[in-house]
Design an enzyme around this catalytic site. Structure first.
Site, PDB file in Angstrom:
ATOM      1  CG  ASN A  89       7.862   5.033  -6.315  1.00  0.00           C
ATOM      2  OD1 ASN A  89       7.738   3.810  -6.453  1.00  0.00           O
ATOM      3  ND2 ASN A  89       9.047   5.635  -6.440  1.00  0.00           N
ATOM      4  CB  SER A 141       5.201  -4.201  -1.074  1.00  0.00           C
ATOM      5  OG  SER A 141       5.925  -5.408  -1.134  1.00  0.00           O
ATOM      6  CE1 TYR A 154       8.829  -1.578   1.977  1.00  0.00           C
ATOM      7  CE2 TYR A 154       8.120  -3.852   1.718  1.00  0.00           C
ATOM      8  CZ  TYR A 154       8.443  -2.627   1.166  1.00  0.00           C
ATOM      9  OH  TYR A 154       8.386  -2.464  -0.199  1.00  0.00           O
ATOM     10  CB  ALA A 155       4.829  -6.878   5.639  1.00  0.00           C
ATOM     11  CB  ALA A 156       2.976  -3.756   9.676  1.00  0.00           C
ATOM     12  CE  LYS A 158       5.850  -0.261   0.686  1.00  0.00           C
ATOM     13  NZ  LYS A 158       5.824   0.973  -0.102  1.00  0.00           N
TER      14      LYS A 158
END
Ligand SMILES: NC(=O)c1ccc[n+]([C@@H]2O[C@H](COP(=O)([O-])OP(=O)(O)OC[C@H]3O[C@@H](n4cnc5c(N)ncnc54)[C@H](O)[C@@H]3O)[C@@H](O)[C@H]2O)c1
Length: 254
Positions: A89, A141, A154-156, A158
């Site tokens: 987490n 996410s 960050y998106a990469a 996740k």
């Protein structure tokens, strides 16, 4: 939820907004919680709030440090003999358009959000393989499913965690290890507060986000643990490699 009594559960990022809510839920389900975070004072506060009788053990380490992760997992095995459930987490980000970012920031984001969970898998999975079973729940996410402006790296990470989880779910199915992913949408925690900023400007972004969510509110930390406890429970024994958003309908996937 069925089958969570006495399960040994490691939860990373336990001192944060969603992490605390996950720990509380697993304690309510009768699990033995290993609350992991790099922030010792947040862990102390969590353990104090849980009360003297709570089956919670704090464990401070940095998930980006592979040898620290290995040592931490070894202490859990020494104390409890097994890890039944791992909840990855812990996470971190800072909002910036990609063209305003530099490689040093990419390294930090990748190291916490991608390499950190990889370190935990590498340290924990051998014990689950030996035990012929276990559950892993990775907190990704919606940014990893549909993108999110200001959160490119960050998106990469996740999105990478989603693909990694599906691959590990395939590789470890023969060992009865089930791996699933929960994707929170915008949830009111210190991470989101730091992302949108403080004061009137932050409040405006909060309000805009709430309006964009079909259920017309931001997530609260307590909205997230139910799905995690479900994946960890016996009710989800035949479910692996799945990704589910807990985001008030912000994203809807077929
Ligand atoms: N809050 C949101 O809107 C939102 C949305 C989607 C996904 N998520 C994801 O949910 C998870 C929890 O986020 P949150 O909102 O509760 O954040 P938070 O900032 O409240 O908590 C994160 C916790 O992780 C810990 N942590 C960070 N880096 C660490 C490291 N290197 N080693 C050990 N611990 C570390 C921090 O100390 C903190 O206690 C994260 O994976 C985040 O990416 C959050």
């Amino acid at each position: 939820m069925r089958g969570l009594q006495d399960k040994v559960v490691i939860i990373t990022g336990a001192g944060g907004g969603i992490g605390k809510a996950i720990c509380t839920r697993f304690l309510e389900e009768g699990a033995v919680v290993v609350a992991a975070d790099r922030d010792q004072s947040a862990l102390d506060a969590l353990v104090a709030a849980a009360g003297a009788d709570a089956t919670i053990s704090p464990l401070a380490f940095d998930i980006t440090d592979f040898s620290a992760v290995t040592r931490a997992v070894a202490t859990v095995i020494e104390k409890f003999g097994r890890v039944d459930v791992l909840v990855n987490n812990a996470g971190w980000d800072i909002a910036k358009p990609f063209l305003d970012t530099e490689p040093d920031l990419w390294d930090k984001i990748i190291s916490i959000n991608l390499k950190g969970p990889l370190n935990l898998h590498k340290a924990v999975l051998p014990h689950m393989v030996a035990a012929k079973g276990g559950k892993v729940i990775n907190i990704a996410s919606d940014a990893g499913r549909v993108g999110s402006s200001g959160e490119s790296v960050y998106a990469a990470c996740k999105g990478g965690m989603i693909a990694f989880s599906k691959t590990i779910a395939r590789e470890c199915a023969r060992d009865n290890i089930r791996v699933n992913v929960v994707c929170p949408g915008p949830t009111d925690t210190p991470l989101l507060r730091s992302f949108v900023g403080e004061g009137e400007y932050g409040q405006k972004i909060f309000d805009k986000l709430s309006k964009a969510i079909p259920l017309k509110r931001l997530g609260q930390p307590d909205d997230i643990p139910g799905m995690i406890a479900f994946f960890a429970s016996d009710d989800a024994n035949f479910i692996t490699g799945q990704v589910i958003s807990v985001s008030g309908g912000l994203t809807m996937h077929g």
